[in-house]
Design an enzyme around this catalytic site. Sequence first.
Site, PDB file in Angstrom:
ATOM      1  N   MET A  18      19.030   3.049  -3.116  1.00  0.00           N
ATOM      2  CA  MET A  18      18.688   3.393  -4.495  1.00  0.00           C
ATOM      3  C   MET A  18      18.696   4.904  -4.700  1.00  0.00           C
ATOM      4  O   MET A  18      19.118   5.400  -5.748  1.00  0.00           O
ATOM      5  CB  MET A  18      17.322   2.797  -4.870  1.00  0.00           C
ATOM      6  CG  MET A  18      16.941   3.014  -6.316  1.00  0.00           C
ATOM      7  SD  MET A  18      18.196   2.414  -7.464  1.00  0.00           S
ATOM      8  CE  MET A  18      17.605   0.754  -7.775  1.00  0.00           C
TER       9      MET A  18
ATOM     10  N   LYS B  29     -22.004   0.916   9.653  1.00  0.00           N
ATOM     11  CA  LYS B  29     -22.246   0.059  10.816  1.00  0.00           C
ATOM     12  C   LYS B  29     -23.710  -0.370  10.925  1.00  0.00           C
ATOM     13  O   LYS B  29     -23.996  -1.500  11.309  1.00  0.00           O
ATOM     14  CB  LYS B  29     -21.823   0.826  12.079  1.00  0.00           C
ATOM     15  CG  LYS B  29     -21.615  -0.072  13.280  1.00  0.00           C
ATOM     16  CD  LYS B  29     -20.984   0.726  14.415  1.00  0.00           C
ATOM     17  CE  LYS B  29     -20.806  -0.133  15.650  1.00  0.00           C
ATOM     18  NZ  LYS B  29     -20.190   0.637  16.750  1.00  0.00           N
TER      19      LYS B  29
ATOM     20  N   PHE C 274     -17.284  11.058  14.219  1.00  0.00           N
ATOM     21  CA  PHE C 274     -16.021  10.477  14.680  1.00  0.00           C
ATOM     22  C   PHE C 274     -15.562   9.367  13.721  1.00  0.00           C
ATOM     23  O   PHE C 274     -16.324   8.474  13.371  1.00  0.00           O
ATOM     24  CB  PHE C 274     -16.216   9.895  16.089  1.00  0.00           C
ATOM     25  CG  PHE C 274     -14.985   9.234  16.619  1.00  0.00           C
ATOM     26  CD1 PHE C 274     -13.832   9.962  16.868  1.00  0.00           C
ATOM     27  CD2 PHE C 274     -14.975   7.862  16.864  1.00  0.00           C
ATOM     28  CE1 PHE C 274     -12.685   9.341  17.340  1.00  0.00           C
ATOM     29  CE2 PHE C 274     -13.825   7.237  17.341  1.00  0.00           C
ATOM     30  CZ  PHE C 274     -12.680   7.983  17.583  1.00  0.00           C
ATOM     31  N   GLN C 275     -14.320   9.443  13.301  1.00  0.00           N
ATOM     32  CA  GLN C 275     -13.720   8.454  12.401  1.00  0.00           C
ATOM     33  C   GLN C 275     -14.497   8.255  11.110  1.00  0.00           C
ATOM     34  O   GLN C 275     -14.531   7.164  10.558  1.00  0.00           O
ATOM     35  CB  GLN C 275     -13.503   7.120  13.128  1.00  0.00           C
ATOM     36  CG  GLN C 275     -12.498   7.283  14.262  1.00  0.00           C
ATOM     37  CD  GLN C 275     -11.953   5.963  14.783  1.00  0.00           C
ATOM     38  OE1 GLN C 275     -12.616   4.929  14.732  1.00  0.00           O
ATOM     39  NE2 GLN C 275     -10.727   5.994  15.284  1.00  0.00           N
TER      40      GLN C 275
ATOM     41  N   GLU D 239      -2.758  -1.471   9.217  1.00  0.00           N
ATOM     42  CA  GLU D 239      -3.650  -1.811   8.107  1.00  0.00           C
ATOM     43  C   GLU D 239      -2.933  -1.851   6.766  1.00  0.00           C
ATOM     44  O   GLU D 239      -3.308  -2.603   5.873  1.00  0.00           O
ATOM     45  CB  GLU D 239      -4.823  -0.824   8.036  1.00  0.00           C
ATOM     46  CG  GLU D 239      -5.826  -0.949   9.173  1.00  0.00           C
ATOM     47  CD  GLU D 239      -5.435  -0.150  10.405  1.00  0.00           C
ATOM     48  OE1 GLU D 239      -4.332   0.435  10.426  1.00  0.00           O
ATOM     49  OE2 GLU D 239      -6.236  -0.106  11.357  1.00  0.00           O
TER      50      GLU D 239
HETATM   51  C1  LIG Z   1      13.021   0.591  -8.465  1.00  0.00           C
HETATM   52  C2  LIG Z   1      12.269  -0.037  -9.596  1.00  0.00           C
HETATM   53  C3  LIG Z   1      12.911  -0.325 -10.774  1.00  0.00           C
HETATM   54  C4  LIG Z   1      12.248  -0.967 -11.815  1.00  0.00           C
HETATM   55  N1  LIG Z   1      12.960  -1.321 -12.927  1.00  0.00           N
HETATM   56  C5  LIG Z   1      12.353  -2.083 -13.872  1.00  0.00           C
HETATM   57  C6  LIG Z   1      13.096  -2.583 -14.996  1.00  0.00           C
HETATM   58  O1  LIG Z   1      14.285  -2.366 -15.129  1.00  0.00           O
HETATM   59  N2  LIG Z   1      12.428  -3.336 -15.898  1.00  0.00           N
HETATM   60  C7  LIG Z   1      11.086  -3.627 -15.779  1.00  0.00           C
HETATM   61  O2  LIG Z   1      10.543  -4.336 -16.640  1.00  0.00           O
HETATM   62  N3  LIG Z   1      10.380  -3.170 -14.754  1.00  0.00           N
HETATM   63  C8  LIG Z   1      10.978  -2.408 -13.789  1.00  0.00           C
HETATM   64  N4  LIG Z   1      10.229  -1.971 -12.727  1.00  0.00           N
HETATM   65  C9  LIG Z   1       8.790  -2.305 -12.685  1.00  0.00           C
HETATM   66  C10 LIG Z   1       7.966  -1.351 -13.538  1.00  0.00           C
HETATM   67  O3  LIG Z   1       7.740  -0.164 -12.820  1.00  0.00           O
HETATM   68  C11 LIG Z   1       6.608  -2.002 -13.910  1.00  0.00           C
HETATM   69  O4  LIG Z   1       5.928  -2.385 -12.753  1.00  0.00           O
HETATM   70  C12 LIG Z   1       6.735  -3.230 -14.780  1.00  0.00           C
HETATM   71  O5  LIG Z   1       7.669  -3.043 -15.825  1.00  0.00           O
HETATM   72  C13 LIG Z   1       5.371  -3.584 -15.364  1.00  0.00           C
HETATM   73  O6  LIG Z   1       5.336  -4.909 -15.760  1.00  0.00           O
HETATM   74  P1  LIG Z   1       4.387  -5.404 -16.938  1.00  0.00           P
HETATM   75  O7  LIG Z   1       4.640  -4.617 -18.159  1.00  0.00           O
HETATM   76  O8  LIG Z   1       4.576  -6.869 -17.012  1.00  0.00           O
HETATM   77  O9  LIG Z   1       2.921  -5.008 -16.503  1.00  0.00           O
HETATM   78  P2  LIG Z   1       2.003  -5.335 -15.265  1.00  0.00           P
HETATM   79  O10 LIG Z   1       1.964  -4.142 -14.396  1.00  0.00           O
HETATM   80  O11 LIG Z   1       2.290  -6.644 -14.667  1.00  0.00           O
HETATM   81  O12 LIG Z   1       0.594  -5.352 -16.016  1.00  0.00           O
HETATM   82  C14 LIG Z   1       0.083  -6.489 -16.606  1.00  0.00           C
HETATM   83  C15 LIG Z   1      -0.397  -6.202 -18.014  1.00  0.00           C
HETATM   84  O13 LIG Z   1      -0.999  -7.403 -18.505  1.00  0.00           O
HETATM   85  C16 LIG Z   1      -2.338  -7.158 -18.869  1.00  0.00           C
HETATM   86  N5  LIG Z   1      -3.126  -8.340 -18.560  1.00  0.00           N
HETATM   87  C17 LIG Z   1      -3.694  -8.687 -17.385  1.00  0.00           C
HETATM   88  N6  LIG Z   1      -4.340  -9.856 -17.495  1.00  0.00           N
HETATM   89  C18 LIG Z   1      -4.164 -10.268 -18.763  1.00  0.00           C
HETATM   90  C19 LIG Z   1      -4.595 -11.418 -19.482  1.00  0.00           C
HETATM   91  N7  LIG Z   1      -5.341 -12.368 -18.936  1.00  0.00           N
HETATM   92  N8  LIG Z   1      -4.237 -11.517 -20.784  1.00  0.00           N
HETATM   93  C20 LIG Z   1      -3.506 -10.547 -21.380  1.00  0.00           C
HETATM   94  N9  LIG Z   1      -3.076  -9.444 -20.750  1.00  0.00           N
HETATM   95  C21 LIG Z   1      -3.399  -9.311 -19.447  1.00  0.00           C
HETATM   96  C22 LIG Z   1      -2.752  -5.929 -18.113  1.00  0.00           C
HETATM   97  O14 LIG Z   1      -3.813  -5.282 -18.760  1.00  0.00           O
HETATM   98  C23 LIG Z   1      -1.454  -5.122 -18.095  1.00  0.00           C
HETATM   99  O15 LIG Z   1      -1.297  -4.370 -19.275  1.00  0.00           O
HETATM  100  C24 LIG Z   1      10.879  -1.305 -11.689  1.00  0.00           C
HETATM  101  C25 LIG Z   1      10.209  -0.975 -10.518  1.00  0.00           C
HETATM  102  C26 LIG Z   1      10.893  -0.366  -9.462  1.00  0.00           C
HETATM  103  C27 LIG Z   1      10.152  -0.081  -8.203  1.00  0.00           C
HETATM  104  C1  LIG Z   2       7.234   4.354   0.633  1.00  0.00           C
HETATM  105  C2  LIG Z   2       8.373   4.847  -0.181  1.00  0.00           C
HETATM  106  N1  LIG Z   2       9.038   5.954   0.189  1.00  0.00           N
HETATM  107  C3  LIG Z   2      10.094   6.386  -0.547  1.00  0.00           C
HETATM  108  C4  LIG Z   2      10.477   5.716  -1.680  1.00  0.00           C
HETATM  109  C5  LIG Z   2      11.644   6.228  -2.518  1.00  0.00           C
HETATM  110  N2  LIG Z   2      12.713   5.205  -2.495  1.00  0.00           N
HETATM  111  C6  LIG Z   2      12.904   4.329  -3.490  1.00  0.00           C
HETATM  112  S1  LIG Z   2      14.112   3.236  -3.195  1.00  0.00           S
HETATM  113  C7  LIG Z   2      14.464   3.942  -1.706  1.00  0.00           C
HETATM  114  C8  LIG Z   2      15.550   3.406  -0.829  1.00  0.00           C
HETATM  115  C9  LIG Z   2      15.267   2.053  -0.307  1.00  0.00           C
HETATM  116  O1  LIG Z   2      16.181   1.788   0.731  1.00  0.00           O
HETATM  117  P1  LIG Z   2      16.423   0.324   1.265  1.00  0.00           P
HETATM  118  O2  LIG Z   2      15.128  -0.325   1.590  1.00  0.00           O
HETATM  119  O3  LIG Z   2      17.431   0.365   2.326  1.00  0.00           O
HETATM  120  O4  LIG Z   2      16.958  -0.428  -0.010  1.00  0.00           O
HETATM  121  P2  LIG Z   2      18.362  -0.231  -0.772  1.00  0.00           P
HETATM  122  O5  LIG Z   2      18.079   0.629  -1.952  1.00  0.00           O
HETATM  123  O6  LIG Z   2      19.315   0.394   0.186  1.00  0.00           O
HETATM  124  O7  LIG Z   2      18.742  -1.614  -1.168  1.00  0.00           O
HETATM  125  C10 LIG Z   2      13.620   5.038  -1.479  1.00  0.00           C
HETATM  126  C11 LIG Z   2      13.660   5.908  -0.280  1.00  0.00           C
HETATM  127  C12 LIG Z   2       9.722   4.579  -2.034  1.00  0.00           C
HETATM  128  N3  LIG Z   2       9.987   3.870  -3.143  1.00  0.00           N
HETATM  129  N4  LIG Z   2       8.700   4.144  -1.265  1.00  0.00           N
END
Ligand SMILES: Cc1cc2nc3c(=O)[nH]c(=O)nc-3n(C[C@H](O)[C@H](O)[C@H](O)COP(=O)(O)OP(=O)(O)OC[C@H]3O[C@@H](n4cnc5c(N)ncnc54)[C@H](O)[C@@H]3O)c2cc1C
Ligand SMILES: Cc1ncc(C[n+]2csc(CCOP(=O)(O)OP(=O)(O)O)c2C)c(N)n1
Lengths: 560, 160
Positions: A474, A163, A113-114, A51
């Site tokens: 990472m 249900k 159940f469930q 799911e």
């Molecule tokens: C490992 C990892 C590393 C990351 N590193 C980075 C990084 O280096 N740099 C980075 O930027 N991000 C990074 N992220 C992502 C980060 O965590 C955020 O998800 C991201 O920065 C959010 O993007 P955003 O500000 O565009 O907002 P979003 O989460 O896309 O939110 C959208 C925004 O727009 C608004 N909005 C929605 N509809 C409208 C509309 N019609 N008009 C006006 N506003 C609207 C919402 O209210 C909200 O505030 C990383 C994520 C991971 C998992």
């Molecule tokens: C569901 C979940 N569990 C744990 C983490 C923490 N986490 C962030 S990046 C990462 C490693 C990801 O490994 P892989 O998919 O092999 O990508 P790589 O960084 O090696 O390119 C982990 C464990 C996460 N982001 N999401």
Amino acid sequence: MVEMTGAKALFEALKAEGVKDIFGIPGGAIIPVYDALYDETDIHHILTRHEQAAAHAADGYARATGRPGVCFTTSGPGATNLTTGILNAYMDSSPVVAISGQMPNSVLGSDAFQEADMLSIMLPITKHNFIIRKVVDLPAIIRLAFKTATTGRPGPVHIDLPKDVQVSKADLKIPAEVNYQKVIKLDPNPEDIRKAVKMLVDAEQPVIYAGGGVIISSASAEVVTLAELLGAPVVTSLMGKGVIPEDHPLALGMLGMHGRMAANIAVSECDVLLGVGVRFSDRATGDVRHFASRAKIIHIDIDQVELGKNVRVDLPIVGDAKRALAEIIKGLKLQVKHGRTSAWLQKVKKMREELAPRMDYDEVPIKPQRVIKEIMSVLNDDAIIVTEVGQCQMWAAHFYVVKKPRHFISSGGLGTMGFGFPASMGVKVARPECDVVNIAGDGSFLMNSQELATVVENKINVVSCIFNNRYLGMVKQWQDLFYQKRRSGVYLGKVPDFVKLAEAYGAWGDRASRPSEIAPKLREALKCGKPAVLDIPIDPDEHVLPMVPSGGRLDEPILT
Amino acid sequence: MKTRMFSVLCQNVPGVMMRISRSFTRRQINLDSITVGIEPSGLARVILTFKADDRMAEFMRRILARAEPIIDVEVIDPERSIVREIALLKTKKLDEEQLWKVVQKVESAGGKILEDKGNVLIIELSGSHEHIENVVRELGPEILKEVARSGQVLISRETI
Ligand SMILES: Cc1cc2nc3c(=O)[nH]c(=O)nc-3n(C[C@H](O)[C@H](O)[C@H](O)COP(=O)(O)OP(=O)(O)OC[C@H]3O[C@@H](n4cnc5c(N)ncnc54)[C@H](O)[C@@H]3O)c2cc1C
Ligand SMILES: Cc1ncc(C[n+]2csc(CCOP(=O)(O)OP(=O)(O)O)c2C)c(N)n1
Ligand SMILES: [Mg+2]
């Protein structure tokens, strides 16, 4: 009014919403709905193998189209398995409508159940959620759910459907109008627009910081027009990749922790920062005290809660990005000459060229930068890139040059490993004409690899490129950089053989071990007529660089 | 930190109280008081009191206003509203001297003695939150066995 069961009415309402594809897994508490599905010729159900994958697929579907993605589950474990996928959609403002069966009203609360208390479980992780107590309420609630998911700031909606409600009959009619009571302010205040225009006209070093909200609002064209009119470079968040074609001379790429140097420097030096459809996330801003510290900040967002939440904002503007930008453009056209040239633009151009990241590595084991380069060389501008989470994701974010909105799809706010593959499946169902490539880590791929069965059975021909470093890379990178290389709990070992894993499911599988093999094998994968897995062993010691440490300053990244 | 009061108008649907209270819990704010009443329109009116600085109070206002079943969030200025709380107090078994003292105290505080059974009194008291606090503190645990309080209810003094 026509007499029908709740289950039948559900499909009538879904069809009224234009739903064509549903991802899900049945179970005891939702059999009546699946029984009604048996007669539906216009609804295509894709049986996933978990799911969580159904939720991610619906999420991918939504992100690729802007239309809600739909998923079904049974009660209890089926419904709780949705939660990660639903929260993932919530964090990234993606319109997913999830419907779970529930035990009959008569036994709710008795630990039947469930039976799981899904109203409580889903409440903090959805934009809104419902339980339908009476069949007469069903048509209106389903329509309201779709309206809620897609209006204003989008988000997931969960519906718990006991249900007895599915089987009871009543004279029902799908309402043509939805009784949606929330007032969403779309039009910005003219006074705020005047102030914004003035600030932008007076700016010497303006920067536009655009994000997911621009994509939601379909305001890419306005961002590009505004950038050109102002002579302002555009940086994007991870979620904003593709807002501006990233080969545009004013596009500086992603900012933030793993952003491009040019983007981070531009933000640190700008005197006016126009944030639009962004939420100033900590990954994007680094240390907020030093974020755009020389700049006056204008922030356009449809959600008031975001204004001033993370950073001080000099001019908050509540409204839809497209409308607000159009008004600013109108105001500016009266004031600035097209294509202003300035010292700032010269500097931007220079940074863009000199700080462009290097990708042409020839080493074996292959460098991930080179893998991205090869993937880019094969795919056209219509291909949609989906990512898993980790280094693989950040290499894609940092290096991949995305040309169009909704063509880069990634788990941003929650960072959910296992998102990419099922999401790519949803994307491909929504956009069968596009090549869809999942940039995957080996760890992430294994979190939902069972969906190989789903894509093979349903001929959903997506390609997963596995950046195989045999590590939770990472986490290893953080341990290498901040924990004296004490690599704890991150080595994934030698199994599985991803080629054999693919083949075991009847998918295409192959391995590219040298840089020159990547492009031809990827072409073959795209043409093979099956879902495909391309295993690419990469240098396990490679880090994603530059990197701004958590809470660090954007202008003080780790470089080596 | 200042005490804040919000008057929240919302649909009377399952989960609405949970939606409101959890949005405070998540931001580590304790609700000092929460009362609900159903308006003649069938909508629910929830009155909240909590402590927060200006920035957090405004943030919480926006968080609540965003929630789907919430129709309106009014920030209450206690100066321009009438705010009341009701308390029911039960005493321990009192000796004659204590009894005399309590009766006087209740009278001067504008309260009512509802029952007196074998030197155990049940008292009704209404007024501002502070007023009730004061009386409860003055009587103290020596005298009081149980205190039941309604939480604060209010109505705005505006006439339109
Ligand atoms: C490992 C990892 C590393 C990351 N590193 C980075 C990084 O280096 N740099 C980075 O930027 N991000 C990074 N992220 C992502 C980060 O965590 C955020 O998800 C991201 O920065 C959010 O993007 P955003 O500000 O565009 O907002 P979003 O989460 O896309 O939110 C959208 C925004 O727009 C608004 N909005 C929605 N509809 C409208 C509309 N019609 N008009 C006006 N506003 C609207 C919402 O209210 C909200 O505030 C990383 C994520 C991971 C998992
Ligand atoms: C569901 C979940 N569990 C744990 C983490 C923490 N986490 C962030 S990046 C990462 C490693 C990801 O490994 P892989 O998919 O092999 O990508 P790589 O960084 O090696 O390119 C982990 C464990 C996460 N982001 N999401
Ligand atoms: Mg890995």
